[in-house]
Motif scaffolding. Structure first.
Motif, PDB file in Angstrom:
ATOM      1  N   GLN A   1      25.742 -57.332  69.961  1.00 50.90           N
ATOM      2  CA  GLN A   1      26.679 -58.366  69.522  1.00 50.90           C
ATOM      3  C   GLN A   1      28.005 -58.245  70.260  1.00 50.90           C
ATOM      4  OE1 GLN A   1      25.862 -60.927  67.462  1.00 50.90           O
ATOM      5  NE2 GLN A   1      23.831 -60.015  67.653  1.00 50.90           N
ATOM      6  N   ILE A   2      28.243 -57.090  70.865  1.00 56.58           N
ATOM      7  CA  ILE A   2      29.461 -56.862  71.643  1.00 56.58           C
ATOM      8  C   ILE A   2      29.191 -57.145  73.109  1.00 56.58           C
ATOM      9  CG2 ILE A   2      31.184 -55.148  72.316  1.00 56.58           C
ATOM     10  CD1 ILE A   2      30.519 -53.743  69.591  1.00 56.58           C
ATOM     11  N   ARG A   3      28.170 -56.491  73.665  1.00 60.59           N
ATOM     12  CA  ARG A   3      27.732 -56.775  75.032  1.00 60.59           C
ATOM     13  C   ARG A   3      26.304 -56.289  75.205  1.00 60.59           C
ATOM     14  NH1 ARG A   3      29.147 -52.264  78.648  1.00 60.59           N
ATOM     15  NH2 ARG A   3      30.366 -50.695  77.538  1.00 60.59           N
ATOM     16  N   LEU A   4      25.651 -56.869  76.203  1.00 59.49           N
ATOM     17  CA  LEU A   4      24.241 -56.557  76.427  1.00 59.49           C
ATOM     18  C   LEU A   4      24.017 -56.309  77.921  1.00 59.49           C
ATOM     19  CD1 LEU A   4      21.404 -56.185  75.310  1.00 59.49           C
ATOM     20  CD2 LEU A   4      21.093 -58.664  75.417  1.00 59.49           C
ATOM     21  N   PRO A   5      24.442 -55.155  78.422  1.00 64.98           N
ATOM     22  CA  PRO A   5      24.180 -54.824  79.823  1.00 64.98           C
ATOM     23  C   PRO A   5      22.714 -54.490  80.032  1.00 64.98           C
ATOM     24  CG  PRO A   5      25.160 -52.949  78.715  1.00 64.98           C
ATOM     25  CD  PRO A   5      25.146 -54.070  77.721  1.00 64.98           C
ATOM     26  N   GLU A   6      22.324 -54.339  81.294  1.00 68.36           N
ATOM     27  CA  GLU A   6      20.923 -54.046  81.604  1.00 68.36           C
ATOM     28  C   GLU A   6      20.462 -52.751  80.960  1.00 68.36           C
ATOM     29  OE1 GLU A   6      20.587 -54.194  85.871  1.00 68.36           O
ATOM     30  OE2 GLU A   6      20.000 -56.304  85.830  1.00 68.36           O
ATOM     31  N   SER A   7      21.357 -51.759  80.900  1.00 66.84           N
ATOM     32  CA  SER A   7      20.964 -50.474  80.318  1.00 66.84           C
ATOM     33  C   SER A   7      20.586 -50.628  78.847  1.00 66.84           C
ATOM     34  CB  SER A   7      22.105 -49.456  80.463  1.00 66.84           C
ATOM     35  OG  SER A   7      23.273 -49.914  79.813  1.00 66.84           O
ATOM     36  N   LEU A   8      21.308 -51.467  78.109  1.00 65.69           N
ATOM     37  CA  LEU A   8      20.969 -51.683  76.705  1.00 65.69           C
ATOM     38  C   LEU A   8      19.699 -52.538  76.591  1.00 65.69           C
ATOM     39  CD1 LEU A   8      21.639 -51.239  73.746  1.00 65.69           C
ATOM     40  CD2 LEU A   8      23.079 -53.280  73.816  1.00 65.69           C
ATOM     41  N   PHE A   9      19.548 -53.497  77.490  1.00 66.47           N
ATOM     42  CA  PHE A   9      18.306 -54.273  77.501  1.00 66.47           C
ATOM     43  C   PHE A   9      17.105 -53.336  77.637  1.00 66.47           C
ATOM     44  CE2 PHE A   9      14.872 -55.755  80.197  1.00 66.47           C
ATOM     45  CZ  PHE A   9      14.367 -56.804  79.441  1.00 66.47           C
ATOM     46  N   GLU A  10      17.181 -52.393  78.545  1.00 62.87           N
ATOM     47  CA  GLU A  10      16.061 -51.460  78.759  1.00 62.87           C
ATOM     48  C   GLU A  10      15.794 -50.629  77.513  1.00 62.87           C
ATOM     49  OE1 GLU A  10      15.741 -50.027  83.177  1.00 62.87           O
ATOM     50  OE2 GLU A  10      17.861 -50.060  82.636  1.00 62.87           O
ATOM     51  N   ARG A  11      16.843 -50.224  76.812  1.00 63.59           N
ATOM     52  CA  ARG A  11      16.671 -49.447  75.585  1.00 63.59           C
ATOM     53  C   ARG A  11      16.002 -50.292  74.497  1.00 63.59           C
ATOM     54  NH1 ARG A  11      20.684 -47.218  78.338  1.00 63.59           N
ATOM     55  NH2 ARG A  11      21.437 -45.114  77.880  1.00 63.59           N
ATOM     56  N   ARG A  12      16.452 -51.537  74.383  1.00 64.75           N
ATOM     57  CA  ARG A  12      15.862 -52.409  73.371  1.00 64.75           C
ATOM     58  C   ARG A  12      14.388 -52.678  73.683  1.00 64.75           C
ATOM     59  NH1 ARG A  12      18.998 -57.258  70.782  1.00 64.75           N
ATOM     60  NH2 ARG A  12      17.498 -56.618  69.200  1.00 64.75           N
ATOM     61  N   PHE A  13      14.076 -52.869  74.946  1.00 56.11           N
ATOM     62  CA  PHE A  13      12.680 -53.083  75.335  1.00 56.11           C
ATOM     63  C   PHE A  13      11.849 -51.844  75.027  1.00 56.11           C
ATOM     64  CE2 PHE A  13       9.155 -53.274  78.421  1.00 56.11           C
ATOM     65  CZ  PHE A  13       8.654 -54.523  78.115  1.00 56.11           C
ATOM     66  N   ALA A  14      12.409 -50.670  75.293  1.00 60.11           N
ATOM     67  CA  ALA A  14      11.698 -49.425  74.994  1.00 60.11           C
ATOM     68  C   ALA A  14      11.450 -49.279  73.495  1.00 60.11           C
ATOM     69  CB  ALA A  14      12.500 -48.228  75.512  1.00 60.11           C
ATOM     70  N   ALA A  15      12.427 -49.694  72.690  1.00 60.23           N
ATOM     71  CA  ALA A  15      12.258 -49.601  71.239  1.00 60.23           C
ATOM     72  C   ALA A  15      11.161 -50.547  70.756  1.00 60.23           C
ATOM     73  CB  ALA A  15      13.582 -49.914  70.542  1.00 60.23           C
ATOM     74  N   TYR A  16      11.111 -51.755  71.309  1.00 65.17           N
ATOM     75  CA  TYR A  16      10.035 -52.683  70.947  1.00 65.17           C
ATOM     76  C   TYR A  16       8.680 -52.121  71.371  1.00 65.17           C
ATOM     77  CZ  TYR A  16      13.091 -56.574  69.595  1.00 65.17           C
ATOM     78  OH  TYR A  16      13.998 -57.377  68.954  1.00 65.17           O
ATOM     79  N   ALA A  17       8.628 -51.516  72.568  1.00 69.72           N
ATOM     80  CA  ALA A  17       7.369 -50.938  73.039  1.00 69.72           C
ATOM     81  C   ALA A  17       6.930 -49.794  72.131  1.00 69.72           C
ATOM     82  CB  ALA A  17       7.527 -50.452  74.477  1.00 69.72           C
ATOM     83  N   MET A  18       7.880 -48.967  71.714  1.00 68.99           N
ATOM     84  CA  MET A  18       7.554 -47.853  70.832  1.00 68.99           C
ATOM     85  C   MET A  18       6.994 -48.350  69.504  1.00 68.99           C
ATOM     86  SD  MET A  18      10.104 -44.834  69.455  1.00 68.99           S
ATOM     87  CE  MET A  18      10.390 -44.145  71.073  1.00 68.99           C
ATOM     88  N   ALA A  19       7.532 -49.472  69.034  1.00 72.12           N
ATOM     89  CA  ALA A  19       7.079 -50.044  67.764  1.00 72.12           C
ATOM     90  C   ALA A  19       5.864 -50.950  67.926  1.00 72.12           C
ATOM     91  CB  ALA A  19       8.219 -50.830  67.124  1.00 72.12           C
ATOM     92  N   HIS A  20       5.377 -51.117  69.164  1.00 70.22           N
ATOM     93  CA  HIS A  20       4.252 -52.016  69.461  1.00 70.22           C
ATOM     94  C   HIS A  20       4.553 -53.441  68.989  1.00 70.22           C
ATOM     95  CE1 HIS A  20       1.958 -48.466  70.548  1.00 70.22           C
ATOM     96  NE2 HIS A  20       2.236 -47.936  69.372  1.00 70.22           N
ATOM     97  N   ASP A  21       5.810 -53.825  69.126  1.00 70.27           N
ATOM     98  CA  ASP A  21       6.240 -55.157  68.701  1.00 70.27           C
ATOM     99  C   ASP A  21       6.276 -56.074  69.930  1.00 70.27           C
ATOM    100  OD1 ASP A  21       7.424 -57.434  67.724  1.00 70.27           O
ATOM    101  OD2 ASP A  21       9.141 -56.413  66.807  1.00 70.27           O
ATOM    102  N   LEU A  22       5.116 -56.648  70.275  1.00 69.21           N
ATOM    103  CA  LEU A  22       5.044 -57.486  71.459  1.00 69.21           C
ATOM    104  C   LEU A  22       5.851 -58.772  71.308  1.00 69.21           C
ATOM    105  CD1 LEU A  22       1.299 -57.143  72.524  1.00 69.21           C
ATOM    106  CD2 LEU A  22       3.310 -56.215  73.671  1.00 69.21           C
TER     107      LEU A  22
END
Length: 592
Positions: A434-455
């Motif tokens: 909600q503050i900013r979404l740089p590429e590094s945070l995008f990668e973390r969020r994608f990793a979290a979705y992958a870990m949760a198997h949330d396609l």
């Protein structure tokens, strides 16, 4: 006889009648010069402003009448050391006090004295609380100090006071770009340019955003306009150098960087680009100097470290390469490229044992390592040492004390992700975004979705991010990964081919992935070409071995080599689906 008192009165009257016009003339001349100096400041000409203000002092202006404006004039010239004596004591007239405190606030912020900057801005706000431009500067101070949500509030306040203020529109555009992405920022910069088509600062922000979007011709047009308005502007030359480098014209990029005259050499990105152009020009010593300077400013930049290693090896300094990156290798932070290159240095020096050990490590790969925001800080060190419980306590305490701080939210998410708590990590990452979404945070969020198997969540994240940042390499990699998972190999191939053709020629994993996608779509010739390229880049890479073995097995050629490559890949990756399928193909052909 004239009475003595009358003589004195006549003399006093004569003094007044002769002296008063001169004094009034002198004051008027000083006031006029001060006014001219302020106009020069408004158009960004600090040198002319300084000359006018010095002339005003010579004409009898008192220092408090000039101090605020002289400070602004010197700040416009980036002469902070000379501006400080005029501003630090706070000796301003009532008419100039607001500008004086505001200039002091800027000076302290630029010098990194954030609390002192805040105090100066408070004094300015007490005088002019409804100044939109001042609120922009307060917002920038808050952002620099980690008060990110308060910075957004300051930007909102500035626009409430003056919706057409160019500085407020520019600041909002920058905040929107950080939070939502490149495309969302464009209307804000365009609105600001509509208000002032000659504002160099906004034009440069607009050009940089267009360049990141891949709109090279538009970016070039805007930078040329900037150079018309501000000849020799270093940032305009830098942006043009970036465009040239992206087009593969490193010679032109190097020449354009030279025209910055070193004025941007306090910025890591500029120094890294300088290193790249010097490597291309076969000047490894100059490249190493620039890259070492970049690493002093940004020690954890892996790209700069790998480029530095390349420059050192180019110069034939093999022993120094081993020594320079010994800590990276010992700490386990070395990339496969770094391990392989240092291994080659050991080979040149005749130590095949050390070389073999590093090549084995490079072949095993790094796995999916989490690169936390605070890896050089206390929480990052805790995670590095595996002290996740202690890291969680520290991160949550930091989050409670400053929930509006981007790093606090993102670090708390990193800790949860390291602990395997995908949902909790995502919750904190969402607040950070909600503050900013740089590429590094995008990668973390994608990793979290992958870990949760949330396609579903992963697809929505990738689509939204690419919608705003269509040239983001991490997001495109993620899109290709999702396409492979969905069985859409054609889409995956298209994305991976674009990445290869736009700066990915030397990316081993990328070319191996592209080869597998090409093989899956039946283009075995292209698959073999990319698999061979990947294998030649790094023979110890298991993905490259797998891709080449698979392509040989799929085409029915070189069966012995295919088996050897698949054995090598399986030893490092396990019996993956591609390895198993390739073996079935080989067995089927042998049974015929």
């Amino acid at each position: 006889m004239v009475p003595p008192l009358l003589v004195l009165a006549l003399c006093f009257s004569l003094v007044l009648t002769t002296a008063t016009p001169v004094a009034v003339g002198e004051i008027s001349r000083a006031d006029k010069l001060i006014g001219q100096g302020r106009k020069a400041i408004a158009r960004g000409d600090g040198i002319d402003a300084e000359m006018k203000l010095r002339a005003a002092l010579e004409q009898g202006a008192a220092p408090p009448e000039v101090n605020a404006y002289m400070g602004e004039a010197l700040l416009a010239q980036s002469r902070r050391d000379r501006a400080r004596p005029y501003l630090a004591r706070g000796e301003f007239t009532e008419a100039s006090a607001a500008e004086g405190w505001r200039a002091l606030g800027l000076l302290e912020r630029l010098d990194g004295n954030l609390p002192a900057s805040g105090r100066a801005y408070d004094r300015a706000l007490a005088i002019t609380p409804n100044d939109a431009g001042l609120w922009v500067e307060v917002g920038r101070l808050r952002y620099a100090g980690g008060e990110h949500l308060l910075a957004i509030e300051a930007a909102d306040r500035a626009l409430e006071l003056d919706g057409n203020n160019v500085r407020a529109l520019e600041f909002r555009g920058q905040l929107v770009r950080d939070r939502y992405g490149l495309l969302a920022a464009i209307p804000w910069f365009e609105r600001a340019i509509t208000r002032d088509p000659k504002d160099v600062s906004v034009l440069l922000e607009y050009a940089a955003t267009l360049g990141e979007l891949g709109h090279a011709s538009e970016c070039l047009t805007i930078t040329r306009r900037v150079l018309e308005l501000s000849p020799k502007n270093p940032r305009a030359f830098y942006l043009q150098a970036v465009l040239a480098a992206r087009a593969g014209n490193y010679g032109l990029a190097r020449g354009l960087l030279a025209r910055t005259k070193g004025k941007l050499d306090d910025q890591p990105a500029v120094l890294i680009l300088r290193g790249i152009t010097e490597i291309a020009a076969d000047n490894p010593e100059a490249a190493a100097e620039a890259l070492e300077a970049a690493l002093r400013l940004r020690p954890d930049n892996m790209h700069a470290r790998e480029l530095l290693l390349r420059a050192i090896v180019m110069a034939g300094q093999y022993r120094y390469a081993i020594l320079r990156f010994a800590d990276d290798i010992a700490d386990g932070d070395a990339s496969p490229y770094m391990l392989t290159t240092v291994a080659r240095a050991w080979e040149v020096l005749g130590d095949r044992q050390h070389a073999g050990e590093l090549l084995d490590r490079a072949a095993r790969g790094q796995g999916a390592q989490l690169r936390v925001l605070g890896e050089s800080g206390r929480i990052g060190q805790m995670l590095h040492l595996g002290q996740t419980g202690e890291a969680q306590v520290a991160a949550e305490a930091m989050l409670r004390s400053d929930p509006g701080f981007y790093d606090a939210q993102a670090l708390a998410g990193d800790v949860q992700l390291a602990m395997g708590h995908a949902a909790e990590a995502q919750e904190r990452y969402a607040l950070a975004s909600q503050i900013r979404l740089p590429e590094s945070l995008f990668e973390r969020r994608f990793a979290a979705y992958a870990m949760a198997h949330d396609l579903k969540g992963a697809r929505e994240l990738v689509a939204a991010y690419l919608g705003q940042n269509p040239t983001s390499r991490p997001a495109l990699h993620a899109a290709a990964e999702l396409a492979v998972g969905a069985g859409d190999l054609g889409r995956a191939r298209t994305i991976l081919a674009w990445l290869r053709n736009n700066g990915g020629e030397g990316d081993v994993d990328l070319r191996a992935d592209l080869a597998m996608a090409e093989a899956g779509t039946g283009d075995l010739a292209a698959a073999r070409e990319n698999a061979l390229a990947a294998y030649r880049l790094q023979r110890s890479n298991p993905l490259a071995a797998q891709a080449l073995g698979y392509s040989y097995a799929a085409s029915g050629d070189y069966a012995p080599q295919a088996r050897a490559l698949l054995d090598k890949a399986q030893a490092l990756l396990g019996n993956t689906a591609p390895v198993a399928e390739a073996r079935r193909r080989l067995q089927g052909r042998a049974a015929r």
